[in-house]
Design a protein around this motif. Structure first.
Motif, PDB file in Angstrom:
ATOM      1  N   SER A 195       0.836  -1.211   0.000  1.00 15.25           N
ATOM      2  CA  SER A 195       0.000   0.000   0.000  1.00 15.25           C
ATOM      3  C   SER A 195       0.866   1.254   0.000  1.00 15.25           C
ATOM      4  N   CYS A 196       1.942   1.229   0.785  1.00 16.96           N
ATOM      5  CA  CYS A 196       2.849   2.383   0.849  1.00 16.96           C
ATOM      6  C   CYS A 196       3.511   2.640  -0.499  1.00 16.96           C
ATOM      7  N   GLU A 197       3.911   1.566  -1.178  1.00 16.93           N
ATOM      8  CA  GLU A 197       4.556   1.722  -2.482  1.00 16.93           C
ATOM      9  C   GLU A 197       3.588   2.284  -3.513  1.00 16.93           C
ATOM     10  N   TYR A 198       2.303   1.865  -3.435  1.00 15.20           N
ATOM     11  CA  TYR A 198       1.297   2.436  -4.327  1.00 15.20           C
ATOM     12  C   TYR A 198       1.153   3.935  -4.078  1.00 15.20           C
ATOM     13  N   GLN A 199       1.082   4.322  -2.779  1.00 17.00           N
ATOM     14  CA  GLN A 199       0.903   5.734  -2.428  1.00 17.00           C
ATOM     15  C   GLN A 199       2.123   6.553  -2.830  1.00 17.00           C
ATOM     16  N   LEU A 200       3.301   6.003  -2.610  1.00 20.30           N
ATOM     17  CA  LEU A 200       4.550   6.672  -2.992  1.00 20.30           C
ATOM     18  C   LEU A 200       4.558   6.963  -4.491  1.00 20.30           C
ATOM     19  N   LYS A 201       4.161   5.978  -5.277  1.00 22.14           N
ATOM     20  CA  LYS A 201       4.140   6.133  -6.734  1.00 22.14           C
ATOM     21  C   LYS A 201       3.167   7.231  -7.151  1.00 22.14           C
ATOM     22  N   ALA A 202       1.993   7.292  -6.497  1.00 15.53           N
ATOM     23  CA  ALA A 202       0.999   8.313  -6.834  1.00 15.53           C
ATOM     24  C   ALA A 202       1.524   9.715  -6.551  1.00 15.53           C
ATOM     25  N   VAL A 203       2.241   9.886  -5.427  1.00 18.21           N
ATOM     26  CA  VAL A 203       2.795  11.193  -5.082  1.00 18.21           C
ATOM     27  C   VAL A 203       3.918  11.559  -6.043  1.00 18.21           C
ATOM     28  N   GLU A 204       4.779  10.598  -6.362  1.00 20.52           N
ATOM     29  CA  GLU A 204       5.861  10.864  -7.310  1.00 20.52           C
ATOM     30  C   GLU A 204       5.302  11.330  -8.652  1.00 20.52           C
ATOM     31  N   LYS A 205       4.250  10.676  -9.129  1.00 16.70           N
ATOM     32  CA  LYS A 205       3.659  11.054 -10.423  1.00 16.70           C
ATOM     33  C   LYS A 205       3.058  12.457 -10.360  1.00 16.70           C
ATOM     34  N   LEU A 206       2.395  12.785  -9.234  1.00 14.53           N
ATOM     35  CA  LEU A 206       1.815  14.122  -9.078  1.00 14.53           C
ATOM     36  C   LEU A 206       2.894  15.194  -9.175  1.00 14.53           C
ATOM     37  N   PHE A 207       4.084  14.883  -8.665  1.00 16.48           N
ATOM     38  CA  PHE A 207       5.201  15.831  -8.653  1.00 16.48           C
ATOM     39  C   PHE A 207       6.171  15.575  -9.815  1.00 16.48           C
ATOM     40  N   TYR A 208       5.637  15.231 -10.977  1.00 20.21           N
ATOM     41  CA  TYR A 208       6.434  15.053 -12.186  1.00 20.21           C
ATOM     42  C   TYR A 208       7.537  14.012 -12.001  1.00 20.21           C
ATOM     43  N   ASN A 209       7.180  12.879 -11.372  1.00 21.09           N
ATOM     44  CA  ASN A 209       8.127  11.785 -11.118  1.00 21.09           C
ATOM     45  C   ASN A 209       9.338  12.241 -10.293  1.00 21.09           C
ATOM     46  N   LEU A 210       9.052  13.000  -9.278  1.00 21.18           N
ATOM     47  CA  LEU A 210      10.068  13.447  -8.327  1.00 21.18           C
ATOM     48  C   LEU A 210      10.659  12.249  -7.566  1.00 21.18           C
ATOM     49  N   PRO A 211      11.990  12.146  -7.445  1.00 23.27           N
ATOM     50  CA  PRO A 211      12.574  11.057  -6.656  1.00 23.27           C
ATOM     51  C   PRO A 211      12.265  11.233  -5.166  1.00 23.27           C
ATOM     52  N   ILE A 212      11.730  10.193  -4.542  1.00 20.68           N
ATOM     53  CA  ILE A 212      11.464  10.182  -3.096  1.00 20.68           C
ATOM     54  C   ILE A 212      12.312   9.078  -2.480  1.00 20.68           C
ATOM     55  N   HIS A 213      13.060   9.408  -1.429  1.00 24.01           N
ATOM     56  CA  HIS A 213      14.094   8.511  -0.921  1.00 24.01           C
ATOM     57  C   HIS A 213      13.665   7.639   0.256  1.00 24.01           C
ATOM     58  N   GLY A 214      12.468   7.843   0.751  1.00 28.34           N
ATOM     59  CA  GLY A 214      11.994   7.005   1.844  1.00 28.34           C
ATOM     60  C   GLY A 214      10.587   7.387   2.232  1.00 28.34           C
ATOM     61  N   TYR A 215       9.901   6.486   2.934  1.00 25.25           N
ATOM     62  CA  TYR A 215       8.531   6.772   3.368  1.00 25.25           C
ATOM     63  C   TYR A 215       8.301   6.231   4.768  1.00 25.25           C
ATOM     64  N   ALA A 216       7.299   6.800   5.422  1.00 26.29           N
ATOM     65  CA  ALA A 216       6.818   6.281   6.711  1.00 26.29           C
ATOM     66  C   ALA A 216       5.318   6.496   6.747  1.00 26.29           C
ATOM     67  N   ALA A 217       4.582   5.396   6.865  1.00 31.46           N
ATOM     68  CA  ALA A 217       3.125   5.457   7.012  1.00 31.46           C
ATOM     69  C   ALA A 217       2.815   5.170   8.469  1.00 31.46           C
ATOM     70  N   ILE A 218       2.217   6.141   9.137  1.00 27.96           N
ATOM     71  CA  ILE A 218       1.997   6.043  10.580  1.00 27.96           C
ATOM     72  C   ILE A 218       0.510   6.087  10.861  1.00 27.96           C
ATOM     73  N   ASN A 219       0.009   5.059  11.529  1.00 25.62           N
ATOM     74  CA  ASN A 219      -1.408   5.045  11.890  1.00 25.62           C
ATOM     75  C   ASN A 219      -1.709   6.173  12.867  1.00 25.62           C
ATOM     76  N   MET A 220      -2.885   6.768  12.733  1.00 20.66           N
ATOM     77  CA  MET A 220      -3.246   7.926  13.541  1.00 20.66           C
ATOM     78  C   MET A 220      -3.187   7.637  15.041  1.00 20.66           C
ATOM     79  N   SER A 221      -3.304   6.373  15.416  1.00 22.04           N
ATOM     80  CA  SER A 221      -3.258   6.013  16.833  1.00 22.04           C
ATOM     81  C   SER A 221      -1.910   6.331  17.471  1.00 22.04           C
ATOM     82  N   ALA A 222      -0.874   6.575  16.652  1.00 23.28           N
ATOM     83  CA  ALA A 222       0.460   6.857  17.179  1.00 23.28           C
ATOM     84  C   ALA A 222       0.661   8.333  17.516  1.00 23.28           C
TER      85      ALA A 222
END
Length: 380
Positions: A195-222
């Motif tokens: 799911s994170c990789e899908y979301q990362l790809k969507a954001v990269e495409k929105l930003f003209y395939n901007l390179p993103i070097h890492g991600y963190a998906a944090i549940n709101m409970s944290a």
């Protein structure tokens, strides 16, 4: 033999106590000092060992991050309408350069960009069956570290931003791509790395395939754990949120702790038009204050990031390793961040057939990418 020695020592002690009490007191002070010194030496050795181990971990994190830095650049058009590259400029033109409003820009390849996602789940991160139950990304932020000027910039992405979203079936097979709110992209997949990789790809495409070097998906409970780890955050409440928490009265100054921080960051009244926009403004305000509090906490204890990473690990999915977090934390203390470094996507929110839709101002997005990720090419 040992019993006799003990009796002799006790007898000598009682004799000194009667005849020379000052000698007894002096001996006690010497013994106390020796014990204190032994404890201090032990602490020094323990701290030294811990710091040495921490530095080794940081070195490993630095090496790992450097290997992640992509050589690719965003796919911006080299020129837009009415822009003309002169013959002199063409003679020295390099791949990836962009000319905009008579200025030439080059992508800053030393920048490190991380995507942070706040997932609408109040539990630990667990794997789910393929489908649409991965949880929506109700908060999306790009954190940009620029080593050239030692600044941190943050870009807030409206969760209702209409963009290309890849659709997958229950077997995880790609079906099609359609325009939808960017937040729903994380719902596809398994609720974890996929799911994170899908979301990362969507954001990269929105930003003209901007390179993103890492991600963190944090549940709101944290949120409560993260907030309280830095000692809480001070805000002036932007809107009345007393439906969620009685402390959150509009215009009141509040030191957010525990559940109050959770509701301030997460709550929105979906019956109100533009509630996602208003929540994003609160999240922007909160993050501005949080970064300052986090930097102060890290100055007092450089291991706080590692401890926080471990504390929320069950509620987080990330490809940022513990070693990388340990490397980044002390660096961030020396980086500057202020409100001018917080960007929001410009655009317009309208009511769609069923849900609110946010349409990005493409010119403003283009200019923001140049401002944050590119540097002006100086004339030689």
């Amino acid at each position: 033999m040992r019993n006799k020695q003990k009796r002799d020592v006790q007898a000598d002690f009682e004799k000194d106590l009667l005849l020379n009490p000052e000698k007894v007191i002096k001996k006690k002070k010497i013994k106390r000092k020796k014990r204190i010194m032994a404890v201090l030496c032990g602490l020094v050795i323990l701290i030294g060992t811990s710091l040495a181990a921490f530095q080794i971990v940081r070195a490993m994190g630095k090496s790992s991050l450097q290997s992640k830095i992509k050589a690719s650049t965003p796919e911006l058009l080299s020129t837009r309408e009415q822009e003309v590259v002169t013959e002199e400029e063409r003679s020295r033109w390099q791949e990836g350069w962009v000319k905009y409003q008579n200025t030439i820009y080059a992508y800053n390849e030393d920048i490190m960009t991380f995507l942070f996602m706040g997932i609408d789940k109040n539990s630990d991160a667990i794997e789910v069956k393929e489908g649409t139950d991965g949880g929506q990304a109700d908060a999306l932020f790009l954190a940009v570290m620029n080593p050239h000027d030692h600044t941190i910039k943050i870009i807030g992405i409206n969760r209702n931003t209409m963009t290309d979203v890849d659709i997958y079936n229950e077997e995880g097979a790609y079906v099609t791509t359609q325009k939808a709110q960017i937040a729903v992209q994380h719902g596809f997949g398994n609720g974890m790395e996929k799911s994170c990789e899908y979301q990362l790809k969507a954001v990269e495409k929105l930003f003209y395939n901007l390179p993103i070097h890492g991600y963190a998906a944090i549940n709101m409970s944290a949120i409560t754990t993260i907030n309280d780890a830095v000692g809480g955050v001070d805000v002036t409440v932007l809107e009345d949120l007393t439906k969620a928490d009685k402390l959150l009265v509009k215009d009141s100054q509040v030191h957010l702790m525990g559940k109050s921080a959770f509701w301030y960051v997460k709550y929105r009244d979906t019956s109100e038009f533009g509630s996602a926009d208003m929540r994003l403004e609160r999240q922007k305000q909160y993050l501005n204050a949080f970064v300052g509090a986090a930097k102060q906490a890290a100055k007092k204890d450089i291991t706080v990031a590692v401890e926080l990473y471990q504390a929320i690990s069950a509620q987080m999915v990330t490809d940022i390793t513990l070693n990388e977090a340990a490397y980044l934390a002390p660096i961030l203390v020396d980086y500057s961040f202020d409100e001018e470094g917080f960007y929001m996507l410009e655009g317009q929110t309208v009511m769609g057939d069923r849900f609110e839709e946010f349409y990005v101002d493409e010119d403003a997005l283009y200019e923001m990418i140049l401002d944050v990720f590119y540097e002006e090419v100086k004339d030689e």
